[in-house]
Design a protein around this motif. Structure first.
Motif, PDB file in Angstrom:
ATOM      1  N   UNK A 143     -15.039  18.112  -0.911  1.00 29.49           N
ATOM      2  CA  UNK A 143     -13.637  17.754  -0.718  1.00 29.49           C
ATOM      3  C   UNK A 143     -13.428  16.268  -0.437  1.00 29.49           C
ATOM      4  N   UNK A 144     -14.360  15.609   0.232  1.00 32.62           N
ATOM      5  CA  UNK A 144     -14.178  14.180   0.528  1.00 32.62           C
ATOM      6  C   UNK A 144     -14.155  13.354  -0.755  1.00 32.62           C
ATOM      7  N   UNK A 145     -15.078  13.641  -1.663  1.00 31.55           N
ATOM      8  CA  UNK A 145     -15.062  12.944  -2.954  1.00 31.55           C
ATOM      9  C   UNK A 145     -13.827  13.321  -3.765  1.00 31.55           C
ATOM     10  N   UNK A 146     -13.383  14.582  -3.631  1.00 32.39           N
ATOM     11  CA  UNK A 146     -12.148  14.987  -4.307  1.00 32.39           C
ATOM     12  C   UNK A 146     -10.962  14.219  -3.768  1.00 32.39           C
ATOM     13  N   UNK A 147     -10.937  13.973  -2.455  1.00 31.42           N
ATOM     14  CA  UNK A 147      -9.860  13.183  -1.863  1.00 31.42           C
ATOM     15  C   UNK A 147      -9.874  11.745  -2.350  1.00 31.42           C
ATOM     16  N   UNK A 148     -11.078  11.141  -2.445  1.00 30.48           N
ATOM     17  CA  UNK A 148     -11.186   9.768  -2.954  1.00 30.48           C
ATOM     18  C   UNK A 148     -10.707   9.687  -4.396  1.00 30.48           C
ATOM     19  N   UNK A 149     -11.116  10.662  -5.201  1.00 30.78           N
ATOM     20  CA  UNK A 149     -10.668  10.701  -6.601  1.00 30.78           C
ATOM     21  C   UNK A 149      -9.157  10.867  -6.671  1.00 30.78           C
ATOM     22  N   UNK A 150      -8.598  11.739  -5.831  1.00 35.33           N
ATOM     23  CA  UNK A 150      -7.159  11.989  -5.839  1.00 35.33           C
ATOM     24  C   UNK A 150      -6.374  10.734  -5.487  1.00 35.33           C
ATOM     25  N   UNK A 151      -6.800  10.016  -4.459  1.00 29.44           N
ATOM     26  CA  UNK A 151      -6.102   8.796  -4.050  1.00 29.44           C
ATOM     27  C   UNK A 151      -6.188   7.736  -5.142  1.00 29.44           C
ATOM     28  N   UNK A 152      -7.389   7.513  -5.695  1.00 30.69           N
ATOM     29  CA  UNK A 152      -7.545   6.523  -6.767  1.00 30.69           C
ATOM     30  C   UNK A 152      -6.743   6.930  -7.997  1.00 30.69           C
ATOM     31  N   UNK A 153      -6.709   8.216  -8.283  1.00 31.30           N
ATOM     32  CA  UNK A 153      -5.964   8.701  -9.449  1.00 31.30           C
ATOM     33  C   UNK A 153      -4.466   8.481  -9.269  1.00 31.30           C
ATOM     34  N   UNK A 154      -3.970   8.710  -8.058  1.00 35.05           N
ATOM     35  CA  UNK A 154      -2.550   8.475  -7.782  1.00 35.05           C
ATOM     36  C   UNK A 154      -2.172   7.019  -8.021  1.00 35.05           C
ATOM     37  N   UNK A 155      -2.998   6.111  -7.510  1.00 34.31           N
ATOM     38  CA  UNK A 155      -2.680   4.695  -7.648  1.00 34.31           C
ATOM     39  C   UNK A 155      -2.791   4.245  -9.100  1.00 34.31           C
ATOM     40  N   UNK A 156      -3.860   4.656  -9.794  1.00 31.89           N
ATOM     41  CA  UNK A 156      -4.044   4.215 -11.180  1.00 31.89           C
ATOM     42  C   UNK A 156      -3.008   4.831 -12.112  1.00 31.89           C
ATOM     43  N   UNK A 157      -2.403   5.945 -11.698  1.00 32.03           N
ATOM     44  CA  UNK A 157      -1.440   6.634 -12.554  1.00 32.03           C
ATOM     45  C   UNK A 157      -0.014   6.106 -12.397  1.00 32.03           C
ATOM     46  N   UNK A 158       0.207   5.211 -11.452  1.00 29.02           N
ATOM     47  CA  UNK A 158       1.572   4.737 -11.218  1.00 29.02           C
ATOM     48  C   UNK A 158       2.184   4.039 -12.443  1.00 29.02           C
ATOM     49  N   UNK A 159       1.434   3.166 -13.174  1.00 29.95           N
ATOM     50  CA  UNK A 159       2.032   2.604 -14.392  1.00 29.95           C
ATOM     51  C   UNK A 159       2.444   3.671 -15.403  1.00 29.95           C
ATOM     52  N   UNK A 160       1.631   4.717 -15.541  1.00 32.91           N
ATOM     53  CA  UNK A 160       1.997   5.813 -16.442  1.00 32.91           C
ATOM     54  C   UNK A 160       3.279   6.493 -15.985  1.00 32.91           C
ATOM     55  N   UNK A 161       3.415   6.699 -14.684  1.00 26.17           N
ATOM     56  CA  UNK A 161       4.596   7.355 -14.163  1.00 26.17           C
ATOM     57  C   UNK A 161       5.847   6.510 -14.359  1.00 26.17           C
ATOM     58  N   UNK A 162       5.679   5.211 -14.377  1.00 30.05           N
ATOM     59  CA  UNK A 162       6.836   4.333 -14.580  1.00 30.05           C
ATOM     60  C   UNK A 162       7.272   4.330 -16.037  1.00 30.05           C
ATOM     61  N   UNK A 163       6.344   4.038 -16.938  1.00 24.20           N
ATOM     62  CA  UNK A 163       6.692   3.827 -18.346  1.00 24.20           C
ATOM     63  C   UNK A 163       6.515   5.094 -19.170  1.00 24.20           C
ATOM     64  N   UNK A 203      -7.067  11.773   6.343  1.00 22.41           N
ATOM     65  CA  UNK A 203      -8.461  11.615   5.922  1.00 22.41           C
ATOM     66  C   UNK A 203      -8.620  11.969   4.445  1.00 22.41           C
ATOM     67  N   UNK A 204      -9.721  11.528   3.803  1.00 21.25           N
ATOM     68  CA  UNK A 204      -9.975  11.936   2.414  1.00 21.25           C
ATOM     69  C   UNK A 204     -10.017  13.446   2.230  1.00 21.25           C
ATOM     70  N   UNK A 205     -10.578  14.172   3.205  1.00 20.97           N
ATOM     71  CA  UNK A 205     -10.658  15.627   3.082  1.00 20.97           C
ATOM     72  C   UNK A 205      -9.271  16.258   3.073  1.00 20.97           C
ATOM     73  N   UNK A 206      -8.329  15.705   3.865  1.00 27.86           N
ATOM     74  CA  UNK A 206      -6.961  16.246   3.892  1.00 27.86           C
ATOM     75  C   UNK A 206      -6.270  16.016   2.559  1.00 27.86           C
ATOM     76  N   UNK A 207      -6.447  14.834   1.978  1.00 33.20           N
ATOM     77  CA  UNK A 207      -5.904  14.590   0.645  1.00 33.20           C
ATOM     78  C   UNK A 207      -6.551  15.526  -0.370  1.00 33.20           C
ATOM     79  N   UNK A 208      -7.848  15.747  -0.218  1.00 32.16           N
ATOM     80  CA  UNK A 208      -8.561  16.595  -1.168  1.00 32.16           C
ATOM     81  C   UNK A 208      -8.088  18.033  -1.146  1.00 32.16           C
ATOM     82  N   UNK A 209      -7.827  18.589   0.042  1.00 31.15           N
ATOM     83  CA  UNK A 209      -7.426  19.990   0.118  1.00 31.15           C
ATOM     84  C   UNK A 209      -6.043  20.208  -0.478  1.00 31.15           C
ATOM     85  N   UNK A 210      -5.124  19.256  -0.269  1.00 26.78           N
ATOM     86  CA  UNK A 210      -3.778  19.384  -0.855  1.00 26.78           C
ATOM     87  C   UNK A 210      -3.831  19.180  -2.368  1.00 26.78           C
ATOM     88  N   UNK A 211      -4.634  18.213  -2.825  1.00 24.44           N
ATOM     89  CA  UNK A 211      -4.770  18.000  -4.268  1.00 24.44           C
ATOM     90  C   UNK A 211      -5.332  19.242  -4.947  1.00 24.44           C
TER      91      UNK A 211
END
Length: 481
Positions: free
Chosen positions: A241-261, A40-48
């Protein structure tokens, strides 16, 4: 070593570093969506939220000492042992302090329910910092193939463990297991690859010699940490925490190009710039080339990500995350604005301008914290992301002005390095967004819409590049050869 041979070595190591990031990207591209559908978004949020504390204390524990090992004129086993035992001792003390003050720290973050998680994460510090010396030895030797291999192995095993645990119904424990497995495998692998075996010896004099430079680097890293992590803390405290989880998931995906290059490039450029201490003109030339190439490669990925954010969110994460697609799009744009800065921090670190780096990072942190707090208060998640976009425009301009002045690079060359690639990427993204608006009524499938947007963006950007930057394309092909 002659100039052409040195350039080939840098390009080869950048290649190895980026190859590892591509492999890690592929793993995350598979694992993150799977986990997002199982948790759930809350689970992602608490770990983030918990990982913010881990990264924060790691900055304090490391104190920039590993950067000093990379920049040193020669390898010294006694200095390496001194840093190793210092890191391990400080990490253990910080872990104990966190364990017994977990409730207080969780309350500061606005997530009192994260107390138990912080108590578990207290045991991560010695594992993370224990690998710092081995990693710095490999970086100093430019042995990025070995570093790349163990990064990929650790990420792969961590992802496999997390997915297996999530499928087994362990919930948030899947994400916890992922962190521990990756950290343990990375430590063991880097120690093996570097052939580093710590001995029981310590030199306070050598620690003091490293601490002056390292403390300024650690201060700059601390300020940058606040810049990167404060939006999540602001969201947790104001929005939950739910909004924090949504931000965390979107941030992970948008950051993948940065992590590559970007992360691959920065890891190589710091030791590379450090070896050019007696060649200032060549170092400035490498700075200009790396800035231009990073912008050319990375800006279209990130601005293009912003253009196709809506179908991308639906395809990758599923219907439960659809509402967060504007967050993904704006975060990708915010990161795209900063793409020219990938070579700036390694350059300032290697040229001894740690003080400049510290003050600039501190100003950046203040702007980000104030801006995101105002944005969250006025317009929730969207307000936070808009604030990041606006702040990053001014931060990028400021970074470029400082670094190009230090490197004595003329304004015309700076424009070619920064403005043309960013302008082409922005124009491409705007055109793709318009085309997808027309195509949406005629293409029902989000996957087809995403593929159409990616294809259109690639063609448009190549045409813009050919029209405005033929010289840069020629240089890129020459580097490839």
């Amino acid at each position: 070593m002659d100039s052409s041979r040195a350039s080939r070595k840098i390009v080869r190591n950048v290649g190895w570093s980026i190859l590892s990031k591509v492999a890690v990207f592929s793993l995350k591209f598979v694992s993150v969506p799977i986990l997002a559908r199982l948790l759930t978004p809350a689970e992602f949020g608490i770990v983030a939220t918990g990982m913010i504390v881990v990264f924060f204390l790691l900055l304090i524990g490391g104190a920039g000492l590993s950067a000093g090992l990379i920049r040193a004129e020669r390898e010294d086993p006694e200095t390496q042992d001194t840093v190793f035992w210092t890191n391990l001792t400080v990490a253990s003390v910080l872990g104990i302090l966190l364990y017994f003050n977990a409730a207080f720290v969780a309350g500061l973050l606005g997530a009192p329910e994260a107390k138990w998680l912080l108590e578990i994460f207290a045991f991560l510090f010695p594992i993370y910092l224990g690998a710092d010396v081995a990693s710095s030895i490999l970086s100093r030797r430019m042995a990025f193939a070995k570093d790349a291999f163990w990064n990929v192995v650790s990420e792969a095993l961590g992802a496999i463990a997390a997915i297996a645990a999530a499928l087994g119904g362990l919930g948030v424990w899947a994400l916890i297991l992922q962190q521990f497995v990756s950290a343990i495998v990375r430590w063991c692998g880097l120690m093996f690859a570097s052939r580093y075996v710590p001995r029981f010896r310590f030199s306070s004099a050598k620690l003091r010699a490293l601490f002056g430079y390292g403390s300024r680097i650690a201060g700059a890293d601390f300020a940058n940490f606040i810049s990167f992590q404060s939006p999540l803390v602001v969201i947790t405290r104001i929005l939950g925490l739910s909004d924090a989880g949504a931000f965390s998931v979107a941030n992970r995906l948008s950051d993948l190009p940065n992590q590559i290059v970007l992360s691959g490039l920065m890891g190589v450029l710091f030791p590379a710039f450090s070896t050019m201490a007696d060649q200032p003109e060549r170092r400035s030339r490498v700075l200009m080339q790396s800035t231009q190439m990073t912008s050319i490669l990375l800006a279209p990925m990130l601005f293009g990500f912003g253009a196709v954010a809506e179908p991308a969110m639906n395809v990758v994460f599923g219907a439960q995350w659809t509402y967060a697609w504007p967050v993904l799009g704006l975060l990708a744009v915010a990161k795209g604005i900063m793409t020219p800065c990938g070579s700036f921090i390694p350059f300032l670190k290697a040229t001894g301008h740690a003080g400049v780096l510290w003050w600039f990072a501190l100003a950046r942190a203040a702007v980000i914290v104030v801006g995101t707090w105002i944005g969250a208060t006025l317009d929730g998640l969207i307000g936070v992301c808009l604030a990041l976009c606006i702040a990053n425009v001014f931060i990028m301009i400021g970074y470029a002005a400082v670094v190009f002045n230090v490197a004595k690079i003329p304004m015309r060359a700076a424009v070619d390095c920064v403005i043309l690639p960013l302008g082409s990427a922005v124009a491409m993204a705007a055109l793709v967004r318009i085309l997808l608006g027309y195509a949406r009524p005629h293409i029902a499938s989000d996957l087809l819409l995403l593929l159409a947007g990616a294809a259109a963006g690639t063609v448009i950007y190549l045409l813009l590049m050919f029209a405005t930057q033929r010289g840069a394309l020629t240089s890129l092909l020459a580097l490839r050869r």
